[in-house]
Design a protein around this motif. Structure first.
Motif, mmCIF file in Angstrom:
data_model
loop_
_atom_site.group_PDB
_atom_site.id
_atom_site.type_symbol
_atom_site.label_atom_id
_atom_site.label_comp_id
_atom_site.label_asym_id
_atom_site.label_seq_id
_atom_site.Cartn_x
_atom_site.Cartn_y
_atom_site.Cartn_z
ATOM 1 N N LYS A 146 12.924 -33.710 -25.710
ATOM 2 C CA LYS A 146 12.617 -34.342 -24.286
ATOM 3 C C LYS A 146 13.175 -35.692 -24.488
ATOM 4 O O LYS A 146 13.260 -36.401 -23.876
ATOM 5 C CB LYS A 146 11.672 -33.895 -23.955
ATOM 6 N N VAL A 147 12.157 -36.442 -26.140
ATOM 7 C CA VAL A 147 12.395 -37.225 -26.299
ATOM 8 C C VAL A 147 13.674 -38.112 -25.793
ATOM 9 O O VAL A 147 13.801 -39.554 -25.307
ATOM 10 C CB VAL A 147 11.393 -37.843 -28.004
ATOM 11 N N ILE A 148 14.436 -37.511 -26.770
ATOM 12 C CA ILE A 148 15.633 -37.749 -26.864
ATOM 13 C C ILE A 148 16.363 -37.537 -25.759
ATOM 14 O O ILE A 148 16.856 -38.729 -25.415
ATOM 15 C CB ILE A 148 16.819 -36.484 -27.979
ATOM 16 N N LEU A 149 16.639 -36.974 -24.834
ATOM 17 C CA LEU A 149 16.636 -36.517 -23.416
ATOM 18 C C LEU A 149 15.978 -37.822 -22.968
ATOM 19 O O LEU A 149 17.518 -38.385 -22.057
ATOM 20 C CB LEU A 149 16.781 -35.301 -22.829
ATOM 21 N N TYR A 152 17.498 -41.184 -23.700
ATOM 22 C CA TYR A 152 18.843 -41.754 -23.382
ATOM 23 C C TYR A 152 19.040 -41.511 -21.854
ATOM 24 O O TYR A 152 19.739 -42.575 -21.386
ATOM 25 C CB TYR A 152 19.866 -40.163 -23.359
ATOM 26 N N LEU A 153 17.945 -41.272 -21.125
ATOM 27 C CA LEU A 153 18.473 -42.253 -20.008
ATOM 28 C C LEU A 153 17.228 -43.436 -19.017
ATOM 29 O O LEU A 153 18.341 -44.011 -18.778
ATOM 30 C CB LEU A 153 17.448 -40.932 -18.899
ATOM 31 N N LEU A 154 16.334 -43.448 -20.418
ATOM 32 C CA LEU A 154 16.210 -44.664 -20.239
ATOM 33 C C LEU A 154 17.083 -45.586 -20.610
ATOM 34 O O LEU A 154 17.106 -46.766 -20.456
ATOM 35 C CB LEU A 154 14.561 -45.044 -20.886
ATOM 36 N N ASN A 155 18.470 -45.211 -21.804
ATOM 37 C CA ASN A 155 18.999 -46.626 -23.144
ATOM 38 C C ASN A 155 19.870 -46.784 -22.048
ATOM 39 O O ASN A 155 20.403 -47.567 -22.123
ATOM 40 C CB ASN A 155 18.993 -46.303 -23.112
ATOM 41 N N HIS A 156 20.982 -45.417 -21.421
ATOM 42 C CA HIS A 156 22.039 -45.448 -21.501
ATOM 43 C C HIS A 156 22.499 -45.098 -19.596
ATOM 44 O O HIS A 156 23.593 -45.661 -19.444
ATOM 45 C CB HIS A 156 22.489 -44.624 -22.067
ATOM 46 N N LEU A 179 9.554 -35.652 -17.719
ATOM 47 C CA LEU A 179 9.743 -35.282 -19.074
ATOM 48 C C LEU A 179 8.699 -36.659 -19.903
ATOM 49 O O LEU A 179 8.179 -35.678 -21.455
ATOM 50 C CB LEU A 179 10.957 -36.153 -19.724
ATOM 51 N N PHE A 180 8.324 -37.015 -19.754
ATOM 52 C CA PHE A 180 7.585 -37.833 -19.688
ATOM 53 C C PHE A 180 5.916 -37.241 -20.204
ATOM 54 O O PHE A 180 5.574 -37.688 -20.483
ATOM 55 C CB PHE A 180 7.563 -39.574 -18.973
ATOM 56 N N ALA A 181 5.595 -37.014 -18.496
ATOM 57 C CA ALA A 181 4.410 -35.942 -18.111
ATOM 58 C C ALA A 181 4.274 -35.569 -19.465
ATOM 59 O O ALA A 181 3.206 -35.246 -20.770
ATOM 60 C CB ALA A 181 4.712 -35.872 -16.945
ATOM 61 N N THR A 182 5.202 -34.326 -19.929
ATOM 62 C CA THR A 182 4.710 -32.900 -20.871
ATOM 63 C C THR A 182 5.251 -33.934 -22.381
ATOM 64 O O THR A 182 4.669 -33.072 -22.964
ATOM 65 C CB THR A 182 6.310 -32.175 -20.814
ATOM 66 N N ILE A 183 6.171 -34.824 -22.716
ATOM 67 C CA ILE A 183 5.657 -35.416 -23.640
ATOM 68 C C ILE A 183 4.598 -35.783 -24.104
ATOM 69 O O ILE A 183 4.222 -35.541 -25.200
ATOM 70 C CB ILE A 183 6.810 -36.666 -24.133
ATOM 71 N N LEU A 184 3.623 -36.525 -23.256
ATOM 72 C CA LEU A 184 2.582 -36.722 -23.733
ATOM 73 C C LEU A 184 1.202 -35.690 -23.449
ATOM 74 O O LEU A 184 1.201 -35.692 -24.784
ATOM 75 C CB LEU A 184 1.833 -37.698 -22.615
ATOM 76 N N GLN A 404 10.459 -47.693 -22.202
ATOM 77 C CA GLN A 404 11.557 -47.921 -23.389
ATOM 78 C C GLN A 404 9.809 -48.168 -24.671
ATOM 79 O O GLN A 404 10.592 -47.624 -25.845
ATOM 80 C CB GLN A 404 12.671 -48.490 -22.945
ATOM 81 N N GLU A 405 9.340 -48.935 -24.596
ATOM 82 C CA GLU A 405 8.733 -49.640 -25.523
ATOM 83 C C GLU A 405 7.860 -48.032 -26.390
ATOM 84 O O GLU A 405 7.503 -48.660 -27.279
ATOM 85 C CB GLU A 405 7.661 -50.847 -25.090
ATOM 86 N N ILE A 406 7.528 -47.386 -25.397
ATOM 87 C CA ILE A 406 6.188 -46.453 -26.150
ATOM 88 C C ILE A 406 7.186 -45.164 -26.902
ATOM 89 O O ILE A 406 7.418 -45.222 -28.055
ATOM 90 C CB ILE A 406 5.993 -45.733 -25.053
ATOM 91 N N LEU A 407 8.922 -45.475 -26.325
ATOM 92 C CA LEU A 407 9.224 -44.891 -27.306
ATOM 93 C C LEU A 407 10.092 -44.864 -28.432
ATOM 94 O O LEU A 407 10.273 -44.561 -29.336
ATOM 95 C CB LEU A 407 10.398 -44.000 -26.803
ATOM 96 N N ARG A 408 10.361 -46.172 -28.527
ATOM 97 C CA ARG A 408 9.981 -46.423 -29.920
ATOM 98 C C ARG A 408 9.145 -46.551 -30.729
ATOM 99 O O ARG A 408 9.586 -46.310 -32.129
ATOM 100 C CB ARG A 408 10.294 -48.174 -30.241
ATOM 101 N N ILE A 409 7.801 -45.874 -30.418
ATOM 102 C CA ILE A 409 7.792 -45.891 -31.519
ATOM 103 C C ILE A 409 7.519 -44.539 -32.249
ATOM 104 O O ILE A 409 7.221 -43.566 -33.429
ATOM 105 C CB ILE A 409 5.720 -45.405 -30.817
ATOM 106 N N PHE A 410 7.838 -43.050 -31.202
ATOM 107 C CA PHE A 410 8.621 -42.113 -32.029
ATOM 108 C C PHE A 410 9.805 -42.242 -32.729
ATOM 109 O O PHE A 410 10.080 -41.472 -33.505
ATOM 110 C CB PHE A 410 8.670 -41.205 -30.334
#
Length: 410
Positions: A146-149, A152-156, A179-184, A404-410
């Motif tokens: 889900k992080v990958i998906l 992709y949505l946020l960056n592309h 996606l964001f809720a389920t990832i957390l 986008q900033e938070i996902l960089r941690i992953f």
């Protein structure tokens, strides 16, 4: 001096743990009920004000909205704790302060013993295990995908939002939120399972497979909030209305029973002399003989009726959910529009109408695919007019940047 999202996150977690310590050592020492409730007022005030501090000092709308979940769910858990109910009173949680603080502060429920859990057959494919298993390894693997998906949505995809049709973007916003809720939440569940050896209640159960509004809101979408609303709003309101209904029906039932005891001719219980049959016994013998001569007819079962107290209790739960989402929008935009309250009230009315159709028009059984299309279509159309507009007024771009900033941690 500006505080980054990581620093703000640490500050907010420390504050919630301080509140948890106050509840664990001070509130729980008081008698159950009103004394605990009065002592919990300072904690409820801190819960309510925390997102405002977090938002205004760090300008992190996305993470501030996430802490609105802490505020909402944490407040409901604390209200249940005042009456010795809810996840904070589970024996495993109640025995240790760190466990108590985690369960009361974070949007998670420990899976209760004895509860029926959906089992996955061993012969199922690896894809089924990946999508439905609740072990920590599968939770992490699912979160990674889900992080990958989401990345992709946020960056592309979202950078091209101006060239994408509005309705398509609304659908992508729904996917982004899910996606964001389920990832957390799944990451939190994986940590709890691997470190503490406990399983958390699942937060979602394939919401796209829902075939009715009741199934979507009660058994598939955001199950943690659904369970909290059921325990704190639905059950008390239903109990009050049902008790009142029974009291109003009691005189009518007593009058009916007294008329039945008086007999068909208005006579009371007449004692007959030994060897002599009374008029009622003779009539019973005649009626039994007539029944034996007549062909047996299948007894008709009483038709089920629409449960009015259940409808009002459900509508109250949807209304409270709307107020809570209205508060979330205020934390993000510092504006109150009433659209969130209208959205969830509309969902409650539609769910009640759906329940009434099931009771009085049982012959209407559309195909499952059509029911799924109507359910998801209704949620999508109503959310496009009432749910997403208040959230997208000046907040969506900042939320995307923060994700986008938070996902960089992953």
């Amino acid at each position: 001096m500006e505080v980054g999202w990581g620093g703000g996150l640490v500050i907010a977690v420390v504050v919630t743990w301080v509140v948890g310590a106050y509840c664990y050592w001070c509130v729980k020492a008081l008698p159950i009920g009103v004394p605990r409730l009065l002592a919990s007022i300072p904690a409820l005030v801190v819960y309510a004000y925390l997102p405002l501090i977090f938002n205004r000092q760090t300008h992190l709308i996305g993470v501030g909205a996430y802490f609105c979940i802490f505020t909402w769910v944490g407040s409901f858990k604390l209200l249940l704790f005042c009456w010795n109910q809810g996840p904070g009173c589970e024996p495993w949680v109640f025995a240790s302060f760190p466990r108590f603080a985690i369960v009361m502060s974070f949007p998670a429920h420990i899976k209760r013993k004895g509860r029926v859990v959906k089992k996955i057959p061993e012969s199922s494919s690896w894809f089924v295990h990946l999508m439905e298993s609740e072990t920590w390894s599968m939770l992490l693997a699912r979160s990674g995908l889900k992080v990958i998906l989401l990345g992709y949505l946020l960056n592309h995809v979202f950078p091209m939002r101006d060239s994408i049709p509005k309705n398509v973007m609304l659908g992508l916003y729904c996917i982004q939120l899910y996606l964001f809720a389920t990832i957390l939440l799944e990451t939190l569940g994986a940590i709890a399972n691997s470190v503490f050896g406990v399983e958390l209640e699942p937060h979602f159960d394939n919401p796209l497979m829902a075939t009715s509004l009741e199934e979507f809101w009660a058994r598939r979408w955001n199950l943690l909030v659904s369970n909290m609303l059921r325990e704190t709003v639905y059950n008390p309101v239903y109990w009050l209305l049902k008790t009142r209904q029974q009291k109003l029906m009691a005189p009518v039932a007593n009058q009916t029973s007294s008329e039945q005891q008086s007999g068909a001719f208005g006579a009371t219980n007449l004692q007959s002399a030994p060897g002599i049959k009374s008029r009622s016994s003779i009539q019973e013998g005649i009626s039994e003989a007539q029944q034996q001569q007549q062909p047996q007819v299948a007894e008709k079962k009483p038709e089920s009726q629409f449960d009015i107290p259940k409808f009002y209790a459900m509508l109250a739960a949807f209304f409270v959910s709307g107020l809570a989402h209205e508060l979330a929008v205020y934390y993000m935009t510092l504006k109150v529009t009433g659209e969130m309250t209208a959205f969830f009230t509309l969902q409650g009315l539609a769910t009640g109408l759906e329940a009434g159709l099931k009771v009085y028009y049982r012959q209407l059984k559309p195909p499952k695919l059509l029911r799924r299309f109507l359910t998801l279509g209704f949620c999508f159309i109503t959310s496009s007019y009432l749910f997403w507009p208040p959230m997208s007024r000046g907040a969506d771009l900042q939320v995307i940047a923060e994700m986008q900033e938070i996902l960089r941690i992953f």
